[in-house]
Structures are given as structure tokens and as C-alpha cells.
Design a protein around this motif. Structure first.
Motif, mmCIF file in Angstrom:
data_model
loop_
_atom_site.group_PDB
_atom_site.id
_atom_site.type_symbol
_atom_site.label_atom_id
_atom_site.label_comp_id
_atom_site.label_asym_id
_atom_site.label_seq_id
_atom_site.Cartn_x
_atom_site.Cartn_y
_atom_site.Cartn_z
ATOM 1 N N UNK A 371 0.752 -1.281 0.022
ATOM 2 C CA UNK A 371 -0.052 -0.044 0.123
ATOM 3 C C UNK A 371 0.980 1.432 -0.058
ATOM 4 N N UNK A 372 1.721 1.337 0.998
ATOM 5 C CA UNK A 372 2.605 2.320 1.080
ATOM 6 C C UNK A 372 3.405 2.679 -0.383
ATOM 7 N N UNK A 373 4.100 1.677 -0.892
ATOM 8 C CA UNK A 373 4.630 1.738 -2.336
ATOM 9 C C UNK A 373 3.817 2.340 -3.355
ATOM 10 N N UNK A 374 2.382 1.874 -3.296
ATOM 11 C CA UNK A 374 1.635 2.431 -4.493
ATOM 12 C C UNK A 374 1.273 3.679 -4.114
ATOM 13 N N UNK A 375 1.161 4.135 -2.745
ATOM 14 C CA UNK A 375 0.353 5.484 -2.503
ATOM 15 C C UNK A 375 1.844 6.328 -2.826
ATOM 16 N N UNK A 376 3.114 5.922 -2.421
ATOM 17 C CA UNK A 376 4.225 6.773 -2.909
ATOM 18 C C UNK A 376 4.242 7.030 -4.352
ATOM 19 N N UNK A 377 3.938 6.033 -5.171
ATOM 20 C CA UNK A 377 3.903 6.408 -6.562
ATOM 21 C C UNK A 377 2.733 7.167 -7.019
ATOM 22 N N UNK A 378 1.772 7.193 -6.397
ATOM 23 C CA UNK A 378 0.515 7.898 -6.757
ATOM 24 C C UNK A 378 0.716 9.377 -6.344
#
Length: 395
Positions: A371-378
């Protein structure tokens, strides 16, 4: 043995032994208990009525003599469900995994002195689970609506806190989700708070006051008010015997409790939903935990001699004190006696649950990282750059 395993064993075993001791004194008042046994009950005792098979035809249960009750049997069954799914639970798991076990899995029921399905031992409010989820096909998330509001969900909520050890907020949320299949109103709220308190008790260095602080932070409505009132009353008591002799804890919880003083009496308001009220069991368990400063024996013996719903109070208090102190906190002679009388290994489910908890929490960490990786990319650099920019140009 890791602290996780030690504290999980302490909680599960501590709850079971508390349950067995409290079963003998359940429904009776403190003065009746002392008269029957010639003083304070400080260990395993025989049934209140020798003719227990026929004394109460609707409840022909062999309470006392070291027998665990439905509190422990439901706790063990919920642990089975966790170990079967090997992940967090929701209300649908109650319908699809727990209820089928209630109806088909044969277990030794000490109070009935026979092997049978657990449904045969449950009280009506717990049988409601099967009525709503098996026969009425209710939405599991709201199946508890309409049930008698009681401690039936809170009495076996400790495993939710153990799986969410050290994360009271997550424990509260999961318990509220799970027990929507069983309870509503302040009965469901108490289950959430009990799970949260258990998760808090698992944190290394935590003491009884910290557990109550967490309970007060997360509890809502009458449940919070009742815990606050009982905690304040407990602060003025030196020992559980004083608290019972003065009636201080009962006086504190009385305005929030809809169950009559005679306990078995049922007025029109009893067990009905309310934002102003609370079950009695959880606040009282927390009160004895405070008076005993987290000591298992003091917490449980206070609950046992308090009477009323003594087995559930001692189950909750025993779980919390056991989580605080670990396996060594629970008197070994009582553990052995209850295990022998109830024909069960008290610690085995705890060891299995602790192992499954490690799996679940490892998977939680992996999911959170995704989740944190996806949000960081977002978000790109927006998160880092947001510090100090909110609110316009305020100095």
C-alpha cells in the motif's frame, strides 16, 4: 519462548481458569457466596447446589468442580476459526466458519459431562447466532441486531486482541466487525473494547492503568461512562475484598446496568439496546484489574466473589491479567486442576494461535508495504512537500 507466546498462553489459560472458578458462583450475590462456602472463595469449589442436574431444568449445568463454561468453549472455537483461516476475521467468517462448528463439531462439554455439539450448551442469546445465520440467512454484518444485548460477544473477544497484539485500534475495529454477527449496541461495543484492552495488555511494559486508559480512549457512550465510573471507584479500594464488602464497584456500575439486583430478574429494560448503558462484566473486570494492580489472582478472585455474571467477569479479567503477566502469572495448581476436571489442554490453543498470529502479522506488514509503495507512486513528492504548506501562508 518469545514474549508473544508467553503472553498469549497467559491470556488464554488465565481466562479459562478464571472462567472455571467463576462458574461456581455465577448468578449469586456476594453475601450468598460467603454464606454458602463459609467465607471467600479462593479456589475450586463444588457446585452451589448439589442437585445441579434438576435444580434449574432450563440450565442443568455442572458448574464448579473446576469445569469451564461456555465462555471458554466459545473462546477456543474462535481460536479454531483463526487457525483455520490463518488471517483476520470478519462477520462472514462467523457465518461460514464459526456457526457450522457450533452445529456439527463435537466437543467435550464439562458442564454437561458429555461430548456433544457446542450449540447444546449455549445460552439463548448465543444460540441466536445459529438462528440468524444458519436458518434466517441474515446479513452477517448485522445479524446481531435484535438479539438480547449482553456480554455474550465480549466474553470470547480476547483472541481478537491477541491476533492484533500491541495494536488496540485494529483489535477494536476487527472485534466490532466480527461481533456484528452476534451482538448490537453496548454488547457489541464491549466486545470491541475487550479486544482492544487485550491488545494493549500484550504491549511489553504495559500495566493495568495503561490498559484502562486504552479502554477509555476507544470506548463510546455508556460503555465509556461505566468504565470511567468503575475505575474511579476502584481507585479508592485497597483490596478486592474491600471492594466487595463496600459494594463500591457495584454502586459505580449500577446506573449503567440494565440487569436487576436479583440478577435473574428481568425487567422490561433488560438487554435492550441503548447508548446510555453498558454491560456490567467488562467495567467490573477492569475495576478488579486496577485494584489488583494487574495481578491475576487478585483480579480473578475479586470477580469470583463479586458473583452475578462471575464466570464472564473472571474470564475477561483473567485474560487481561494473564496477558499482562504471561503464563507464570496464573497459579499452576489451578491450571492443572481445571485442565484435569475439564478434560482439556488449556495451553495448546494458545500456542497454535500465537504461531498463526506471527503469520498474520507478517502478511499484514507485506500488505502495508504494498500500500505504501503504491501511494508513494501515486503521490510522488506531494507527501514530503506538504509539511509546512498547509493553511496558506500562516507564519
Amino acid at each position: 519462548m518469545s514474549e508473544l507466546f508467553d503472553r498469549t498462553i497467559g491470556a488464554v489459560v488465565g481466562a479459562a481458569v478464571g472462567d472455571a472458578l467463576g462458574g461456581a458462583t455465577e448468578t449469586y450475590l456476594p453475601e450468598e457466596i460467603r454464606e454458602r462456602w463459609g467465607g471467600w472463595v479462593e479456589g475450586i469449589v463444588e457446585p452451589y447446589h448439589p442437585d445441579w442436574r434438576t435444580r434449574r431444568p432450563t440450565a442443568p449445568f455442572h458448574k464448579g468442580d473446576g469445569h469451564v463454561t461456555d465462555d471458554t468453549l466459545m473462546t477456543r472455537m474462535l481460536i479454531e476459526v483463526y487457525c483455520d483461516k490463518r488471517d483476520h476475521l470478519d462477520a462472514y467468517d462467523v457465518a461460514e466458519r464459526l456457526v457450522p462448528r457450533l452445529l456439527t463439531e463435537r466437543v467435550w462439554v464439562p458442564e454437561l459431562e458429555t461430548e456433544t455439539v457446542l450449540l447444546q450448551r449455549l445460552a439463548l442469546a448465543e444460540k441466536y447466532l445459529s438462528l440468524r445465520l444458519r436458518w434466517a440467512h441474515a446479513d452477517p454484518r448485522e445479524a446481531g441486531v435484535g438479539n438480547a444485548v449482553n456480554c455474550g460477544a465480549a466474553m470470547y473477544a480476547a483472541p481478537v486482541g491477541l491476533v492484533n497484539a500491541a495494536d488496540p485500534e485494529a483489535a477494536y475495529a476487527e472485534a466490532i466487525e466480527v461481533t456484528g454477527a452476534h451482538q448490537s449496541s453496548f454488547g457489541r461495543e464491549a466486545a470491541g473494547v475487550m479486544a482492544a484492552a487485550t491488545a494493549a495488555a500484550m504491549i511489553p511494559g504495559t500495566v493495568a492503568e495503561d490498559v484502562v486508559t486504552v479502554a477509555l480512549r476507544l470506548a463510546r457512550d455508556g460503555t465509556r461512562a461505566a468504565i470511567e465510573a468503575v475505575a474511579e471507584a476502584a481507585a479508592g479500594q485497597d483490596h478486592w475484598t474491600d471492594a466487595i464488602s463496600t459494594g463500591a464497584l457495584r454502586d459505580a456500575v449500577r446506573p449503567f446496568d440494565l440487569v436487576a439486583e436479583g440478577y435473574r430478574d428481568r425487567g422490561l429494560a433488560a438487554h435492550r439496546p441503548s447508548r446510555l448503558h453498558s454491560i456490567e462484566e467488562l467495567p467490573i473486570a477492569l475495576g478488579f484489574l486496577l485494584i489488583a494492580d494487574g495481578d491475576w489472582e487478585g483480579t480473578v478472585l475479586g470477580a469470583v466473589n463479586y458473583g452475578r455474571d462471575a464466570d464472564s467477569i473472571a474470564t475477561m479479567g483473567g485474560a487481561l491479567a494473564g496477558a499482562l503477566g504471561g503464563a507464570a502469572a496464573v497459579r499452576g495448581d489451578l491450571v492443572d486442576a481445571v485442565a484435569a476436571a475439564s478434560r482439556m489442554d488449556l495451553a495448546a490453543p494458545a500456542r497454535e494461535l500465537a504461531a498463526v498470529t506471527v503469520e498474520i502479522r507478517r502478511r499484514d506488514a507485506e500488505r502495508r508495504a504494498d500500500v505504501e509503495r503504491a501511494f508513494a507512486a501515486l503521490a510522488g513528492g506531494a507527501v514530503a512537500g506538504a509539511t509546512g504548506t498547509a493553511g496558506g501562508g500562516a507564519a
